[in-house]
Design a protein around this motif. Structure first.
Motif, PDB file in Angstrom:
ATOM      1  N   GLY A  32      38.337  -8.507 -34.179  1.00  0.00           N
ATOM      2  CA  GLY A  32      39.462  -8.063 -33.371  1.00  0.00           C
ATOM      3  C   GLY A  32      40.829  -8.529 -33.824  1.00  0.00           C
ATOM      4  O   GLY A  32      41.744  -7.717 -34.000  1.00  0.00           O
ATOM      5  N   TRP A  33      41.035  -9.838 -33.983  1.00  0.00           N
ATOM      6  CA  TRP A  33      42.355 -10.357 -34.333  1.00  0.00           C
ATOM      7  C   TRP A  33      42.817  -9.863 -35.702  1.00  0.00           C
ATOM      8  O   TRP A  33      43.968  -9.424 -35.844  1.00  0.00           O
ATOM      9  N   PRO A  34      41.948  -9.858 -36.735  1.00  0.00           N
ATOM     10  CA  PRO A  34      42.395  -9.282 -38.013  1.00  0.00           C
ATOM     11  C   PRO A  34      42.767  -7.805 -37.879  1.00  0.00           C
ATOM     12  O   PRO A  34      43.747  -7.354 -38.479  1.00  0.00           O
ATOM     13  N   MET A  35      42.019  -7.060 -37.088  1.00  0.00           N
ATOM     14  CA  MET A  35      42.317  -5.646 -36.901  1.00  0.00           C
ATOM     15  C   MET A  35      43.663  -5.462 -36.197  1.00  0.00           C
ATOM     16  O   MET A  35      44.483  -4.627 -36.617  1.00  0.00           O
ATOM     17  N   VAL A  36      43.914  -6.239 -35.148  1.00  0.00           N
ATOM     18  CA  VAL A  36      45.190  -6.152 -34.435  1.00  0.00           C
ATOM     19  C   VAL A  36      46.337  -6.443 -35.393  1.00  0.00           C
ATOM     20  O   VAL A  36      47.349  -5.738 -35.401  1.00  0.00           O
ATOM     21  N   ASN A  37      46.177  -7.450 -36.236  1.00  0.00           N
ATOM     22  CA  ASN A  37      47.238  -7.800 -37.190  1.00  0.00           C
ATOM     23  C   ASN A  37      47.472  -6.697 -38.212  1.00  0.00           C
ATOM     24  O   ASN A  37      48.597  -6.523 -38.687  1.00  0.00           O
ATOM     25  N   ARG A  38      46.444  -5.962 -38.570  1.00  0.00           N
ATOM     26  CA  ARG A  38      46.616  -4.843 -39.504  1.00  0.00           C
ATOM     27  C   ARG A  38      47.289  -3.652 -38.853  1.00  0.00           C
ATOM     28  O   ARG A  38      48.069  -2.950 -39.476  1.00  0.00           O
ATOM     29  N   LEU A  39      46.968  -3.404 -37.592  1.00  0.00           N
ATOM     30  CA  LEU A  39      47.495  -2.234 -36.894  1.00  0.00           C
ATOM     31  C   LEU A  39      48.931  -2.416 -36.406  1.00  0.00           C
ATOM     32  O   LEU A  39      49.673  -1.443 -36.292  1.00  0.00           O
ATOM     33  N   ALA A  40      49.303  -3.646 -36.120  1.00  0.00           N
ATOM     34  CA  ALA A  40      50.606  -3.920 -35.519  1.00  0.00           C
ATOM     35  C   ALA A  40      51.694  -4.094 -36.569  1.00  0.00           C
ATOM     36  O   ALA A  40      51.437  -4.545 -37.683  1.00  0.00           O
ATOM     37  N   ARG A  41      52.913  -3.756 -36.175  1.00  0.00           N
ATOM     38  CA  ARG A  41      54.076  -4.054 -37.017  1.00  0.00           C
ATOM     39  C   ARG A  41      54.320  -5.549 -37.031  1.00  0.00           C
ATOM     40  O   ARG A  41      54.787  -6.104 -38.009  1.00  0.00           O
ATOM     41  N   ALA A  42      54.052  -6.180 -35.883  1.00  0.00           N
ATOM     42  CA  ALA A  42      54.237  -7.628 -35.741  1.00  0.00           C
ATOM     43  C   ALA A  42      53.337  -8.118 -34.617  1.00  0.00           C
ATOM     44  O   ALA A  42      53.054  -7.386 -33.678  1.00  0.00           O
ATOM     45  N   THR A  43      52.878  -9.360 -34.748  1.00  0.00           N
ATOM     46  CA  THR A  43      52.139 -10.020 -33.672  1.00  0.00           C
ATOM     47  C   THR A  43      52.789 -11.373 -33.420  1.00  0.00           C
ATOM     48  O   THR A  43      53.454 -11.926 -34.307  1.00  0.00           O
ATOM     49  N   ALA A  44      52.589 -11.876 -32.212  1.00  0.00           N
ATOM     50  CA  ALA A  44      53.143 -13.187 -31.868  1.00  0.00           C
ATOM     51  C   ALA A  44      52.249 -13.842 -30.825  1.00  0.00           C
ATOM     52  O   ALA A  44      51.613 -13.166 -30.019  1.00  0.00           O
ATOM     53  N   VAL A  45      52.221 -15.158 -30.883  1.00  0.00           N
ATOM     54  CA  VAL A  45      51.545 -15.955 -29.865  1.00  0.00           C
ATOM     55  C   VAL A  45      52.568 -16.972 -29.387  1.00  0.00           C
ATOM     56  O   VAL A  45      53.105 -17.736 -30.194  1.00  0.00           O
ATOM     57  N   THR A  46      52.853 -16.952 -28.104  1.00  0.00           N
ATOM     58  CA  THR A  46      53.827 -17.895 -27.547  1.00  0.00           C
ATOM     59  C   THR A  46      53.202 -18.648 -26.384  1.00  0.00           C
ATOM     60  O   THR A  46      52.414 -18.089 -25.613  1.00  0.00           O
ATOM     61  N   ARG A  47      53.550 -19.915 -26.311  1.00  0.00           N
ATOM     62  CA  ARG A  47      53.105 -20.724 -25.176  1.00  0.00           C
ATOM     63  C   ARG A  47      54.001 -20.419 -23.992  1.00  0.00           C
ATOM     64  O   ARG A  47      55.209 -20.259 -24.147  1.00  0.00           O
ATOM     65  N   ARG A  48      53.394 -20.361 -22.824  1.00  0.00           N
ATOM     66  CA  ARG A  48      54.149 -20.079 -21.611  1.00  0.00           C
ATOM     67  C   ARG A  48      54.535 -21.377 -20.922  1.00  0.00           C
ATOM     68  O   ARG A  48      53.750 -22.325 -20.890  1.00  0.00           O
ATOM     69  N   ALA A  49      55.735 -21.432 -20.386  1.00  0.00           N
ATOM     70  CA  ALA A  49      56.210 -22.632 -19.695  1.00  0.00           C
ATOM     71  C   ALA A  49      55.303 -22.978 -18.516  1.00  0.00           C
ATOM     72  O   ALA A  49      55.100 -24.146 -18.196  1.00  0.00           O
ATOM     73  N   SER A  50      54.713 -21.966 -17.906  1.00  0.00           N
ATOM     74  CA  SER A  50      53.826 -22.178 -16.761  1.00  0.00           C
ATOM     75  C   SER A  50      52.411 -22.550 -17.181  1.00  0.00           C
ATOM     76  O   SER A  50      51.548 -22.778 -16.343  1.00  0.00           O
ATOM     77  N   GLY A  51      52.169 -22.619 -18.495  1.00  0.00           N
ATOM     78  CA  GLY A  51      50.839 -22.910 -19.032  1.00  0.00           C
ATOM     79  C   GLY A  51      50.216 -21.653 -19.608  1.00  0.00           C
ATOM     80  O   GLY A  51      50.522 -20.545 -19.196  1.00  0.00           O
ATOM     81  N   GLY A  52      49.362 -21.841 -20.563  1.00  0.00           N
ATOM     82  CA  GLY A  52      48.700 -20.710 -21.192  1.00  0.00           C
ATOM     83  C   GLY A  52      49.510 -20.138 -22.335  1.00  0.00           C
ATOM     84  O   GLY A  52      50.401 -20.776 -22.882  1.00  0.00           O
ATOM     85  N   ARG A  53      49.199 -18.904 -22.667  1.00  0.00           N
ATOM     86  CA  ARG A  53      49.817 -18.257 -23.822  1.00  0.00           C
ATOM     87  C   ARG A  53      50.040 -16.783 -23.537  1.00  0.00           C
ATOM     88  O   ARG A  53      49.452 -16.200 -22.615  1.00  0.00           O
ATOM     89  N   THR A  54      50.862 -16.192 -24.365  1.00  0.00           N
ATOM     90  CA  THR A  54      51.020 -14.746 -24.400  1.00  0.00           C
ATOM     91  C   THR A  54      50.745 -14.314 -25.829  1.00  0.00           C
ATOM     92  O   THR A  54      51.339 -14.838 -26.773  1.00  0.00           O
ATOM     93  N   VAL A  55      49.822 -13.390 -25.988  1.00  0.00           N
ATOM     94  CA  VAL A  55      49.517 -12.804 -27.291  1.00  0.00           C
ATOM     95  C   VAL A  55      50.081 -11.388 -27.244  1.00  0.00           C
ATOM     96  O   VAL A  55      49.755 -10.619 -26.337  1.00  0.00           O
ATOM     97  N   SER A  56      50.943 -11.073 -28.203  1.00  0.00           N
ATOM     98  CA  SER A  56      51.585  -9.766 -28.170  1.00  0.00           C
ATOM     99  C   SER A  56      51.519  -9.073 -29.530  1.00  0.00           C
ATOM    100  O   SER A  56      51.407  -9.725 -30.570  1.00  0.00           O
ATOM    101  N   ALA A  57      51.584  -7.755 -29.464  1.00  0.00           N
ATOM    102  CA  ALA A  57      51.586  -6.933 -30.671  1.00  0.00           C
ATOM    103  C   ALA A  57      52.590  -5.812 -30.468  1.00  0.00           C
ATOM    104  O   ALA A  57      52.649  -5.203 -29.401  1.00  0.00           O
ATOM    105  N   LEU A  58      53.396  -5.563 -31.484  1.00  0.00           N
ATOM    106  CA  LEU A  58      54.343  -4.463 -31.468  1.00  0.00           C
ATOM    107  C   LEU A  58      53.768  -3.352 -32.332  1.00  0.00           C
ATOM    108  O   LEU A  58      53.438  -3.567 -33.512  1.00  0.00           O
ATOM    109  N   LEU A  59      53.627  -2.180 -31.736  1.00  0.00           N
ATOM    110  CA  LEU A  59      53.012  -1.041 -32.418  1.00  0.00           C
ATOM    111  C   LEU A  59      54.012   0.090 -32.596  1.00  0.00           C
ATOM    112  O   LEU A  59      54.827   0.338 -31.710  1.00  0.00           O
ATOM    113  N   ALA A  60      53.925   0.768 -33.710  1.00  0.00           N
ATOM    114  CA  ALA A  60      54.845   1.864 -34.014  1.00  0.00           C
ATOM    115  C   ALA A  60      54.582   3.053 -33.116  1.00  0.00           C
ATOM    116  O   ALA A  60      53.484   3.258 -32.613  1.00  0.00           O
ATOM    117  N   TRP A  61      55.634   3.870 -32.941  1.00  0.00           N
ATOM    118  CA  TRP A  61      55.489   5.131 -32.221  1.00  0.00           C
ATOM    119  C   TRP A  61      54.625   6.002 -33.035  1.00  0.00           C
ATOM    120  O   TRP A  61      54.068   6.848 -33.040  1.00  0.00           O
TER     121      TRP A  61
END
Length: 130
Positions: A101-130
């Motif tokens: 999954g993660w390698p596939m998401v990285n191939r499909l996305a223009r960019a991916t990011a993982v950020t820690r949340r101030a409230s705890g936990g993380r946000t995993v995001s992917a930017l995909l082209a139109w």
């Protein structure tokens, strides 16, 4: 194009990953301009499925999906309670434990990011082209 964002309800079980995919399709259908090509929409839905499944499996069993339409593409963001970033690993070809999954998401996305949340936990995001 105006930015459009939608937070989908908190997801608490793998049984509702299909609901996350349906919510993503509905979100994409509500976008007016520009219309998204079918293949690009399928890619967004696939990434939603992968990130939500990963969050449920490795992120504590609950997550929130957020979708945002930007001029440069669609952002898929999944928030979960885990403090750990996804990692690249060798896919398991025999045991069915994943690793694709993660390698596939990285191939499909223009960019991916993982950020820690101030409230705890993380946000995993992917930017995909139109």
């Amino acid at each position: 194009m105006n930015t459009m964002a939608e937070s989908v309800a908190t997801i608490r079980s793998a049984a509702v990953v299909a609901d996350a995919r349906d919510a993503a399709r509905a979100f994409l259908d509500r976008l007016r301009q520009p219309a998204m090509a079918a293949e690009a929409a399928d890619t967004v839905v696939l990434v939603v499925s992968e990130l939500v499944t990963h969050a449920l499996r490795h992120g504590g069993g609950t997550c929130t999906l957020e979708l945002t339409a930007h001029a440069e593409g669609i952002e898929v963001a999944v928030h979960d309670p885990s403090p750990h970033a996804p990692r690249m690993c060798t896919p398991d070809m025999d045991g069915g434990t994943g690793g694709f999954g993660w390698p596939m998401v990285n191939r499909l996305a223009r960019a991916t990011a993982v950020t820690r949340r101030a409230s705890g936990g993380r946000t995993v995001s992917a930017l995909l082209a139109w």
